[in-house]
Scaffold this motif. Structure first.
Motif, PDB file in Angstrom:
ATOM      1  N   LYS A 189      -3.983   9.215  -2.414  1.00  0.00           N
ATOM      2  CA  LYS A 189      -4.590   7.929  -2.781  1.00  0.00           C
ATOM      3  C   LYS A 189      -6.034   8.200  -3.197  1.00  0.00           C
ATOM      4  O   LYS A 189      -6.868   8.588  -2.387  1.00  0.00           O
ATOM      5  CB  LYS A 189      -4.547   6.962  -1.603  1.00  0.00           C
ATOM      6  CG  LYS A 189      -5.189   5.616  -1.913  1.00  0.00           C
ATOM      7  CD  LYS A 189      -5.116   4.683  -0.706  1.00  0.00           C
ATOM      8  CE  LYS A 189      -5.777   3.351  -1.020  1.00  0.00           C
ATOM      9  NZ  LYS A 189      -5.752   2.429   0.133  1.00  0.00           N
ATOM     10  N   SER A 211      -8.066   5.793  -4.910  1.00  0.00           N
ATOM     11  CA  SER A 211      -8.781   4.552  -4.579  1.00  0.00           C
ATOM     12  C   SER A 211      -7.739   3.460  -4.381  1.00  0.00           C
ATOM     13  O   SER A 211      -6.536   3.726  -4.456  1.00  0.00           O
ATOM     14  CB  SER A 211      -9.752   4.176  -5.705  1.00  0.00           C
ATOM     15  OG  SER A 211      -9.034   3.842  -6.882  1.00  0.00           O
ATOM     16  N   ASP A 212      -8.208   2.232  -4.134  1.00  0.00           N
ATOM     17  CA  ASP A 212      -7.267   1.130  -3.945  1.00  0.00           C
ATOM     18  C   ASP A 212      -6.457   0.846  -5.196  1.00  0.00           C
ATOM     19  O   ASP A 212      -5.369   0.271  -5.126  1.00  0.00           O
ATOM     20  CB  ASP A 212      -8.014  -0.151  -3.527  1.00  0.00           C
ATOM     21  CG  ASP A 212      -8.598  -0.009  -2.130  1.00  0.00           C
ATOM     22  OD1 ASP A 212      -8.113   0.861  -1.373  1.00  0.00           O
ATOM     23  OD2 ASP A 212      -9.529  -0.773  -1.792  1.00  0.00           O
ATOM     24  N   LYS A 213      -6.995   1.226  -6.351  1.00  0.00           N
ATOM     25  CA  LYS A 213      -6.327   0.900  -7.608  1.00  0.00           C
ATOM     26  C   LYS A 213      -5.775   2.119  -8.336  1.00  0.00           C
ATOM     27  O   LYS A 213      -5.254   2.002  -9.437  1.00  0.00           O
ATOM     28  CB  LYS A 213      -7.295   0.163  -8.534  1.00  0.00           C
ATOM     29  CG  LYS A 213      -7.777  -1.170  -7.991  1.00  0.00           C
ATOM     30  CD  LYS A 213      -8.677  -1.872  -8.977  1.00  0.00           C
ATOM     31  CE  LYS A 213      -9.134  -3.226  -8.448  1.00  0.00           C
ATOM     32  NZ  LYS A 213     -10.012  -3.927  -9.406  1.00  0.00           N
ATOM     33  N   GLU A 235       0.864  -1.203   0.000  1.00  0.00           N
ATOM     34  CA  GLU A 235       0.000   0.000   0.000  1.00  0.00           C
ATOM     35  C   GLU A 235       0.891   1.242   0.000  1.00  0.00           C
ATOM     36  O   GLU A 235       1.848   1.352   0.762  1.00  0.00           O
ATOM     37  CB  GLU A 235      -0.901   0.000   1.233  1.00  0.00           C
ATOM     38  CG  GLU A 235      -1.839   1.188   1.253  1.00  0.00           C
ATOM     39  CD  GLU A 235      -2.724   1.205   2.489  1.00  0.00           C
ATOM     40  OE1 GLU A 235      -3.474   2.181   2.664  1.00  0.00           O
ATOM     41  OE2 GLU A 235      -2.645   0.234   3.265  1.00  0.00           O
TER      42      GLU A 235
END
Length: 783
Positions: free
Chosen positions: A657, A659-661, A636
Motif C-alpha cells: 500500500k 497511499s490511501d489512493k 481497504e
C-alpha cells in the motif's frame, strides 16, 4: 331483548327483508325465529358466518339451493309408519340432490371457507335413495311402469282391456250413431259409457250410470262391455295396490335414512340462513362490525336501513369511549329521532348476526338489554297524558338499567313545565350514567345544551339546520349543541327587523353568549370537517397515484426482464450453433488424423473457452450483485489480497500500500502502481474459483480422481463424460486411469475401448486385473 323495543325500532321490517333473501322454506323458517343474541361469543360466530358467505356473494358466486324443500314433516310421518305421497317422495329426492349440489359448490370454491366447508362435510349425498325414488316416480309425480315388474304387467293388461272396450264402443258409434246424442265414448263412475238418446234406451240395452240435466241423454254401459269394464276395474284396483306397495317401500327406505336426512335439512337451513344474511348485507351495502364487550360503539357513515339510500343522510356516531352519554339537540324534523333509531337498530342487527349499513371499521358492543322511550305513547284508555306515559315507561327502564344496557330517550322530560322538565331530564341522565349504561338522549331544553360541558362522560351533539333554505340537512354535528334559529328563521320569513331587535333585547345576556358560543363552535367544526374532507380526498388521490406508479414500475421491470430473457435466449442459440459447428470441425479434423500436430491441452483450452463464451446477462439484471463491503472500492486492501485490475481485466495480487489512493500490485510478471479506483477486491467465491483454475493449469490433480464410474449412465451420456474426464486427466498429468463400466451387456465396455483406440493420447486400453475390478473395468494408459 324485550318485544317492545323490537316493535319500537321496527326490527320486524328488517326481518321481513331478510326473509325475502332466503331461497328455501327452511331458511325462511330460521329467519322467522331470529332474535338478537346477548352472548358475545355467539354474536362473533354469527358475524363470521355472515362475512364468509358475503365473501362468496361478492365473487358473484350464486349458491345453488334449487330443489330443496322442508321435508321434516314427511320424514317424521315415514318414521311412524305412514305412506308418503309421490310429491313428498319427490321432495325428499330433490332435497338430497340440492344438498349434493351445494356440497359440490362449496368444495369447488377457489379460496378456503372453513365454516362453509365444515357444514358441507356434514351433508350426506344419499345417492342410492335418490336414485331409487327417481327410478320409480317421474318429475310429474307419476309412478312409472318401471317401478316394478308387476306394475308393468298390470298396466299392460289395463291398456289391452281399455283398447278392447273402446273398440266395442266405437263399433256402436259407427253402426248406431243415430241412437246416440253424440258419437263419442265417455266415462262415468270410472266406466266407459255411451251418450244414448232417451227414446233408444231399450234398443241399446245395458246399465245406466248417469243422465243429462234435461233427461234427454242417458249415459249407458252396453251389456257387451260390462264384463270387460269389470275386468278393467279389477286391474285398476290392482294397480292402486301395487302403487301403494311401491310408495310404502320408498317410505320405509326414507325412514331408514332419517338421521342423515335430518342432518342434511339442518345444514341446508343454516347455509341458506347464512347466505340470506350475506345477500341482505350486499343489498344494504353493509359492513361487518367488530364486536366488543366494552360498551363501545363506533359507526362511520352509518345509514338508517329502512330509509331509501337516495334519501338517507349518513352520519358518524361514537359513544362508549371517552364519554358514555350523548345529548342531541336541534329543531323538530331535523333527524334526531332517526339518528336515535339508526343506532338502536344497528345494535339489534349486529347482535342478530347481520351486517350494518356503514363503512368498514365500524364497531358495536353486545348489550344484555336495549331500552327506548321514543314517540308519543300516551294511553287514552289509561287516561295518561303524554308526560305521564313517558314517565311510566322511564320508571320501568330505570328499574332494569345496568352497565350492560343501552338506553335511548327521545325528547327527555317533554310534556311538562320546561324548567322542571329540564331538571328532571338532567337527574334521569345522571342516574343512568352513574349505573354505567350507554345512553343517547334528544331534547329541546336549552338548559341541557350546557349539560355536556358540566359532566365528564357526556358529549353534546346537534342536527344541522340550513338557515338559507330553512330546511334541516339531517347531518349530526358531534361536540356542538344545537342553537336556536328562531330569530334567523323569522328574519328569512320577513318579520320586521324592529320586532326581532325587541325580542333580542328581552333575551338574557347569558343566553346570547351561549348562542354566540354555539355558532362559533358550529363554524369551527364545519371548517374542520371541510379541511378533513379535502385532506382525505388528497390522500385518496395520492394513494391512487402511488398505485399507478407502482403498476408502471412493475410493467417496466417486466419489460426489462423480458428483453434480458430474449437476449439471453438469442445468445444461447448463437452459442449453441457455434458449439455444434466447432464440434463438427473437431470431429472432421480428428477423422482426417491431422490433430496429431496439435497439443492436447490446446484442444481442452479451446473447448473451455467455448463453454465460457456464454454471456451472463443475469449479472446485468442485478441477480448476482456483489456486496460493497466485499468487493467495492471502499474496502481497504492489504498485501496478499487477490484483486482484479479493471483497466486490463486481469487478476493479480496486492504487494504494498503506497497511499490511501494508490497500491503496488503484481499482475502476471509485471509489478505496477495502480490507483485504488481501478482495483476491485475479489470476493471469496471468485478467489476460490481463481485458485482452482490456477491449480488446474499447474497440473495439480487434487480435484480429479484416478477412476471414472459410468455404471447406470446412458451410452451417449457415458461417452460424453469419458471424453471430458480424459481431458481433465491429461491436464492433471496422470499416466493411467480406471474406467468402471460394469459387465452388463458389454455395450458400454466396447464403447470405452473403441473410444480409447481412436484417441491420440491413449497408448493402451486393457481389462482390469484381479485386483483392479476384472472385466468390469478398463484401464487406460496415456503417452
Amino acid at each position: 331483548m324485550n318485544e317492545r323495543i323490537l316493535r319500537v325500532l321496527e326490527y320486524h321490517k328488517i326481518i321481513d327483508q331478510l326473509s325475502a333473501q332466503a331461497a328455501t322454506t327452511l331458511g325462511k323458517a330460521l329467519v322467522s325465529q331470529v332474535k338478537p343474541s346477548t352472548d358475545a361469543k355467539e354474536v362473533i360466530e354469527l358475524q363470521k358466518e355472515t362475512d364468509e358467505a358475503a365473501q362468496v356473494v361478492r365473487l358473484n358466486a350464486a349458491a345453488p339451493f334449487g330443489g330443496i324443500a322442508d321435508i321434516r314433516a314427511s320424514i317424521k310421518r315415514s318414521v311412524i309408519g305412514g305412506v308418503l305421497t309421490t310429491e313428498e317422495c319427490l321432495d325428499v329426492a330433490g332435497t338430497i340432490y340440492g344438498g349434493r349440489q351445494l356440497k359440490s359448490f362449496v368444495e369447488n370454491l377457489e379460496e378456503e371457507r372453513p365454516i362453509l366447508e365444515g357444514l358441507a362435510e356434514r351433508i350426506t349425498p344419499l345417492r342410492e335413495l335418490e336414485r331409487e325414488i327417481k327410478s320409480c316416480i317421474d318429475d310429474h309425480g307419476h309412478v312409472m311402469d318401471s317401478a316394478s315388474q308387476k306394475l308393468r304387467s298390470i298396466r299392460s293388461s289395463i291398456r289391452t282391456l281399455e283398447s278392447r272396450v273402446r273398440d266395442h264402443l266405437d263399433n256402436y258409434t259407427k253402426t248406431k250413431g243415430n241412437m246416440l246424442s253424440d258419437a263419442i265414448v265417455t266415462i262415468r263412475n270410472n266406466r266407459y259409457v255411451l251418450p244414448v238418446k232417451q227414446e233408444h234406451r231399450g234398443s241399446i240395452g245395458g246399465i245406466v250410470h248417469d243422465q243429462s240435466a234435461s233427461g234427454q241423454t242417458l249415459f249407458m254401459e252396453p251389456r257387451a262391455v260390462v264384463d270387460l269394464n269389470n275386468q278393467l276395474q279389477e286391474s285398476k284396483g290392482k294397480e292402486i295396490q301395487e302403487i301403494e306397495r311401491i310408495l310404502r317401500d320408498l317410505s320405509d327406505q326414507i325412514a331408514g335414512q332419517e338421521a342423515f336426512l335430518q342432518e342434511n335439512v339442518e345444514v341446508l337451513a343454516k347455509m341458506d340462513f347464512m347466505f340470506a344474511r350475506a345477500k341482505l348485507g350486499q343489498t344494504m351495502r353493509a359492513a361487518m362490525p367488530k364486536i366488543n364487550e366494552r360498551g363501545f360503539i363506533k359507526l362511520e357513515q352509518a345509514r338508517h336501513p329502512l330509509i331509501p339510500e337516495d334519501e338517507v343522510v349518513p352520519n358518524d356516531v361514537e359513544i362508549g369511549g371517552n364519554y358514555t352519554a350523548m345529548v342531541i339537540t336541534g329543531p323538530n324534523t331535523g333527524g334526531k329521532t332517526v339518528t336515535l333509531k339508526m343506532v338502536g337498530l344497528s345494535i339489534l342487527m349486529a347482535q342478530s348476526g347481520l351486517q350494518i349499513p356503514a363503512l368498514d371499521g365500524c364497531e358495536i358492543a353486545v348489550f344484555d338489554q336495549v331500552f327506548a322511550d321514543i314517540g308519543d305513547e300516551q294511553s287514552i284508555e289509561q287516561n295518561l297524558s303524554t308526560f305521564s306515559s313517558h314517565m311510566t315507561n322511564i320508571v320501568e327502564i330505570l328499574k332494569r338499567v345496568d352497565h350492560k344496557t343501552f338506553v335511548m330517550f327521545d325528547e327527555l322530560g317533554a310534556g311538562t313545565d320546561p324548567q322542571e322538565g329540564a331538571a328532571l331530564a338532567m337527574s334521569i341522565l345522571d342516574d343512568v350514567i352513574a349505573r354505567g349504561a350507554r345512553v343517547i338522549a334528544t331534547t329541546h331544553y336549552p338548559e341541557l345544551k350546557a349539560y355536556g360541558y358540566n359532566r365528564e362522560h357526556v358529549i353534546n351533539a346537534s342536527v344541522e339546520f340550513d338557515i338559507d333554505t330553512l330546511k334541516p340537512t339531517y347531518r349530526l354535528l358531534t361536540g356542538v349543541p344545537g342553537r336556536s334559529n328562531a330569530f334567523e328563521i323569522s328574519r328569512r320569513l320577513g318579520l320586521d327587523e324592529s320586532v326581532i331587535s325587541q325580542a333580542k333585547s328581552q333575551v338574557g345576556v347569558e343566553s346570547n353568549k351561549v348562542e354566540t358560543m354555539i355558532a362559533s363552535l358550529e363554524k369551527s367544526q364545519l371548517d374542520a370537517q371541510k379541511d378533513y374532507q379535502e385532506a382525505h380526498e388528497n390522500l385518496l388521490e395520492s394513494e391512487e397515484l402511488l398505485r399507478d406508479l407502482e403498476k408502471q414500475w412493475k410493467k417496466l421491470e417486466d419489460q426489462q426482464e423480458a428483453l434480458y430473457k430474449k437476449a439471453e435466449e438469442k445468445a444461447d442459440k448463437a452459442l449453441q450453433k457455434a458449439r455444434e459447428e466447432a464440434e463438427e470441425i473437431v470431429e472432421e479434423i480428428r477423422s482426417m488424423k491431422t490433430n496429431t500436430q496439435l497439443k492436447e491441452h490446446e484442444w481442452i483450452e479451446a473447448r473451455k473457452m467455448l463453454e465460457e463464451a456464454r454471456p451472463d446477462l443475469s449479472a446485468k439484471r442485478g441477480d448476482n450483485k456483489e456486496k460493497p463491503s466485499e468487493t467495492g472500492a471502499s474496502k481497504e486492501l492489504r498485501p496478499g489480497d487477490e484483486i482484479k485490475l479493471l483497466t486490463a481485466n486481469q487478476k493479480g495480487t496486492v504487494l504494498e500500500k503506497i497511499s490511501d489512493k494508490e497500491y503496488l500490485v503484481q499482475v502476471g510478471i509485471m509489478k505496477v502502481k495502480v490507483k485504488r479506483q481501478n482495483l476491485q477486491a475479489l470476493g471469496k467465491q471468485e478467489k476460490q474459483q481463481t485458485e482452482r483454475q490456477v491449480a488446474t493449469i499447474k497440473g495439480s490433480g487434487f480435484h480429479v480422481k484416478t477412476e471414472l464410474d459410468l455404471r447406470g449412465e446412458r451410452f451417449e451420456d457415458a461417452l460424453a463424460q469419458l471424453e471430458k474426464y480424459v481431458d481433465d486427466a491429461l491436464l492433471a498429468g496422470y499416466s493411467k486411469v480406471s474406467i468402471i463400466h460394469g459387465k452388463g451387456t458389454g455395450a458400454l465396455r466396447k464403447g470405452v475401448q473403441d473410444f480409447a483406440k481412436q484417441h491420440p493420447s491413449i497408448v493402451s486400453a486393457r481389462p482390469g486385473g484381479s485386483g483392479e475390478g476384472g472385466s468390469g473395468v478398463t484401464v487406460i494408459e496415456f503417452r
